[in-house]
Design a protein around this motif. Structure first.
Motif, mmCIF file in Angstrom:
data_model
loop_
_atom_site.group_PDB
_atom_site.id
_atom_site.type_symbol
_atom_site.label_atom_id
_atom_site.label_comp_id
_atom_site.label_asym_id
_atom_site.label_seq_id
_atom_site.Cartn_x
_atom_site.Cartn_y
_atom_site.Cartn_z
ATOM 1 N N SER A 115 -14.246 21.953 -16.778
ATOM 2 C CA SER A 115 -15.321 21.046 -17.194
ATOM 3 C C SER A 115 -15.049 19.618 -16.747
ATOM 4 N N GLN A 116 -13.760 19.237 -16.726
ATOM 5 C CA GLN A 116 -13.404 17.873 -16.316
ATOM 6 C C GLN A 116 -11.960 17.846 -15.843
ATOM 7 N N LEU A 124 -10.587 19.153 -19.436
ATOM 8 C CA LEU A 124 -11.365 20.091 -20.248
ATOM 9 C C LEU A 124 -11.558 21.404 -19.494
ATOM 10 N N ASP A 126 -13.848 24.938 -20.108
ATOM 11 C CA ASP A 126 -14.914 25.474 -20.967
ATOM 12 C C ASP A 126 -15.263 24.485 -22.077
ATOM 13 N N ASN A 127 -15.192 23.181 -21.731
ATOM 14 C CA ASN A 127 -15.475 22.092 -22.678
ATOM 15 C C ASN A 127 -14.519 22.080 -23.869
ATOM 16 N N SER A 189 -14.228 19.952 -11.076
ATOM 17 C CA SER A 189 -15.171 20.463 -12.072
ATOM 18 C C SER A 189 -16.026 21.573 -11.462
ATOM 19 N N GLY A 190 -16.245 22.610 -12.247
ATOM 20 C CA GLY A 190 -17.017 23.750 -11.774
ATOM 21 C C GLY A 190 -16.169 24.867 -11.210
#
Length: 275
Positions: A115-116, A124, A126-127, A189-190
């Motif tokens: 996520s980050q 992060l 999966d947040n 990310s991703g």
């Protein structure tokens, strides 16, 4: 601190900021299919400059430390010249495939999405905070952190259900929840990633068998560094193959892939030429 600083550019290791070595200037990048090199401990400028050879596989090995052998931090040979810094290598025109092996590494959790991330930090997954996700996976696996009964924790980027890249986890910050990877950069990310580990019962080994027509770099396990040269060991025959190892690991860039470092003991990168 100025608000005009573009920190994304500062952290982006894929940005090319230097020319390739003089020997490669003027060479048509389309003619080069593989680049093999040995380097000192600061290869970032070189590895980034080689990104213009986007159709080739770039494979580099960190030279072993030699301060107590030659009095130099590393010892590299270029024709009749002895160097203690920089890099030496070859650019080849023949087509080759590039494969990676991560011996003894086992999945620790289900794949997740980044996520980050920033620099070599994963912020992060999966947040959620990656430190807590890692500790939860360790607990579910029943791994004893006190004994310990593990050798290595890693984070791998996943492609087609297989590890494409794998990074050693240097540390985790329980208060912030971030984890630091042994790399100049982390998966963006991703990216699809997954935790891996090596049980202590699994020994990291240097590749014992290679196909003909291969060129391999491997990360040597620390247990082998203290091996007594006078001890009798079995001969290892590798017909029509080349194998070199370093405790510091190797660098990989397949085609347009951003250069990254693999320092996981027992892992190896293999270039294979069809005959």
């Amino acid at each position: 601190m100025s608000d005009e600083v573009d920190w994304n550019s500062v952290w982006d290791q894929s940005i090319v900021g230097s020319e390739p070595p003089p020997e490669l200037r003027g060479v048509n990048p389309e003619d080069v299919k593989s680049i093999i090199y040995l380097t000192d401990g600061a290869p970032e400028g070189l590895s980034n400059s080689l990104s213009q050879f986007s159709g080739s596989h770039k494979l580099g090995l960190f030279a072993a430390s030699t301060p107590f052998v030659t009095g130099r931090s590393v010892t590299l040979f270029l024709n009749d010249e002895i160097c203690d810094s920089g890099a030496v290598g070859l650019a080849l025109k023949q087509e080759a495939s590039c494969g990676l092996r991560f011996h003894g590494m086992e999945p620790l959790a289900e794949p997740m999405i980044v996520s980050q991330s920033e620099g070599n930090l994963v912020i992060l997954l999966d947040n959620k905070t990656p430190t807590q996700l890692l500790l939860s996976a360790i607990k579910q696996k029943g791994i004893n952190l006190q004994t310990p009964d593990y050798e290595e924790f890693c984070l791998a980027s996943i492609h087609d259900h297989e590890p494409k890249q794998m990074f050693s986890i240097l540390s985790g910050d329980p208060s912030r929840g971030t984890i630091a990877l042994q790399s100049n950069s982390s998966p963006p990310s991703g990216s699809r990633v997954q935790f891996f580990y090596r049980p202590k019962t699994t020994t990291a080994e240097v590749a014992a068998t290679l196909s003909r027509g291969t060129f391999s770099f491997t990360t040597v396990p620390e247990a082998l560094l203290g091996h007594n040269a006078e001890e009798e060991v079995a001969d290892l025959e590798l017909p029509d193959s080349f194998l070199a190892g370093s405790e510091k690991g190797f660098l990989v860039s397949r085609g347009k892939e951003t250069p990254w470092t693999c320092s996981i003991p027992g892992s190896s990168a293999v270039l294979h030429w069809s005959t």
